[in-house]
Design a protein around this motif. Sequence first.
Motif, PDB file in Angstrom:
ATOM      1  N   ILE A 206      12.355  37.963  22.369  1.00 52.79           N
ATOM      2  CA  ILE A 206      13.603  37.327  22.796  1.00 52.79           C
ATOM      3  C   ILE A 206      14.584  38.377  23.292  1.00 52.79           C
ATOM      4  O   ILE A 206      15.206  38.225  24.353  1.00 52.79           O
ATOM      5  CB  ILE A 206      14.216  36.512  21.649  1.00 52.79           C
ATOM      6  N   TRP A 207      14.713  39.456  22.535  1.00 57.82           N
ATOM      7  CA  TRP A 207      15.619  40.538  22.935  1.00 57.82           C
ATOM      8  C   TRP A 207      15.171  41.139  24.276  1.00 57.82           C
ATOM      9  O   TRP A 207      15.996  41.372  25.166  1.00 57.82           O
ATOM     10  CB  TRP A 207      15.656  41.608  21.857  1.00 57.82           C
ATOM     11  N   SER A 208      13.880  41.376  24.438  1.00 58.40           N
ATOM     12  CA  SER A 208      13.362  41.963  25.667  1.00 58.40           C
ATOM     13  C   SER A 208      13.610  41.042  26.859  1.00 58.40           C
ATOM     14  O   SER A 208      13.960  41.496  27.953  1.00 58.40           O
ATOM     15  CB  SER A 208      11.867  42.248  25.512  1.00 58.40           C
ATOM     16  N   ALA A 209      13.431  39.716  26.654  1.00 58.28           N
ATOM     17  CA  ALA A 209      13.658  38.760  27.739  1.00 58.28           C
ATOM     18  C   ALA A 209      15.126  38.738  28.156  1.00 58.28           C
ATOM     19  O   ALA A 209      15.447  38.711  29.355  1.00 58.28           O
ATOM     20  CB  ALA A 209      13.211  37.368  27.296  1.00 58.28           C
ATOM     21  N   LEU A 210      16.026  38.745  27.189  1.00 62.18           N
ATOM     22  CA  LEU A 210      17.457  38.756  27.495  1.00 62.18           C
ATOM     23  C   LEU A 210      17.842  40.024  28.259  1.00 62.18           C
ATOM     24  O   LEU A 210      18.659  39.987  29.183  1.00 62.18           O
ATOM     25  CB  LEU A 210      18.267  38.659  26.197  1.00 62.18           C
ATOM     26  N   GLN A 211      17.219  41.121  27.885  1.00 64.63           N
ATOM     27  CA  GLN A 211      17.480  42.387  28.574  1.00 64.63           C
ATOM     28  C   GLN A 211      16.949  42.341  29.999  1.00 64.63           C
ATOM     29  O   GLN A 211      17.623  42.757  30.948  1.00 64.63           O
ATOM     30  CB  GLN A 211      16.828  43.533  27.800  1.00 64.63           C
ATOM     31  N   THR A 212      15.749  41.813  30.193  1.00 71.55           N
ATOM     32  CA  THR A 212      15.140  41.721  31.521  1.00 71.55           C
ATOM     33  C   THR A 212      15.960  40.836  32.444  1.00 71.55           C
ATOM     34  O   THR A 212      16.131  41.148  33.633  1.00 71.55           O
ATOM     35  CB  THR A 212      13.712  41.153  31.415  1.00 71.55           C
ATOM     36  N   LEU A 213      16.495  39.742  31.914  1.00 80.07           N
ATOM     37  CA  LEU A 213      17.269  38.799  32.719  1.00 80.07           C
ATOM     38  C   LEU A 213      18.712  39.245  32.932  1.00 80.07           C
ATOM     39  O   LEU A 213      19.501  38.526  33.543  1.00 80.07           O
ATOM     40  CB  LEU A 213      17.229  37.413  32.067  1.00 80.07           C
ATOM     41  N   GLY A 214      19.051  40.419  32.424  1.00 74.85           N
ATOM     42  CA  GLY A 214      20.363  40.995  32.686  1.00 74.85           C
ATOM     43  C   GLY A 214      21.479  40.464  31.814  1.00 74.85           C
ATOM     44  O   GLY A 214      22.659  40.619  32.155  1.00 74.85           O
ATOM     45  N   TRP A 215      21.153  39.860  30.682  1.00 71.37           N
ATOM     46  CA  TRP A 215      22.181  39.316  29.803  1.00 71.37           C
ATOM     47  C   TRP A 215      22.656  40.325  28.766  1.00 71.37           C
ATOM     48  O   TRP A 215      23.572  40.038  28.002  1.00 71.37           O
ATOM     49  CB  TRP A 215      21.662  38.066  29.102  1.00 71.37           C
TER      50      TRP A 215
END
Length: 252
Positions: A206-215
């Motif tokens: 979840i953390w990695s996805a939020l980081q990838t999406l620029g959040w």
Amino acid sequence: MANFFVAPSGARRDQARERSVIFPTGRLAIFWDSSIGKKVVMAVTGAVLVAFVIAHMLGNLKIFAGADEINAYSRFLRTVGEPELGYGDALWVVRTVLLTCVSLHIIAAVQLTRMNWKARPVGYATKKDIETSFAALTMRWGGVLLAIFIVFHIAHFTLGAVGFRSGQFQDLHVYQNVVAGFSVWPVAVFYIVAMGALCLHLDHGIWSALQTLGWSTARNTGRLKVLSRAVAIIVFAGFVSVPVAVMTGLVH
């Protein structure tokens, strides 16, 4: 005279073949070929899967309301959308979306791993990888365990093909099937272990996805990591509560 048409190398040909299986040529293919493209695909499909996991967990908790409640919920999932949709059609739409997301998520993860290995064929002379958290270090093998679990879980509680004695599995009788299924302790233990892998996967994923999406920003990084861990722990506790309740006799 210089050759304007040069045959692609073996590695590029392999990459092109992998690409053509997923996407047509063009800008989408270029995006898919890039590491950031694969990370974005993993982030988006991961978000869909996280939403499903949370909804699935909440549905499972209906077992504590009794057999009538969770069995009625199971029937509702198959009749939702009627009469515009046929029996089970909406459920199959959801299953198709989930299967597509799982397939893209796994393919992107495998290809991204191969790209990283090719870019760094020899490990750095450091004792530990840059990603030091246990959740990050177990992402790949945890993903393999989850893939195995998904196949088993479908064969077990959806099809009733494994884990039940002959005639024991009853379609749409979720309460009875869950009690019978988790009464076999190796099955219950495997389920709990798999949910542990899911917890670790969500914690980092979840953390990695939020980081990838620029959040993720310098100001909210800590809060997003806490959010990721909180969701992972809640999902783990919710799922594990069912086999534990069966094994302890709370649900029988």
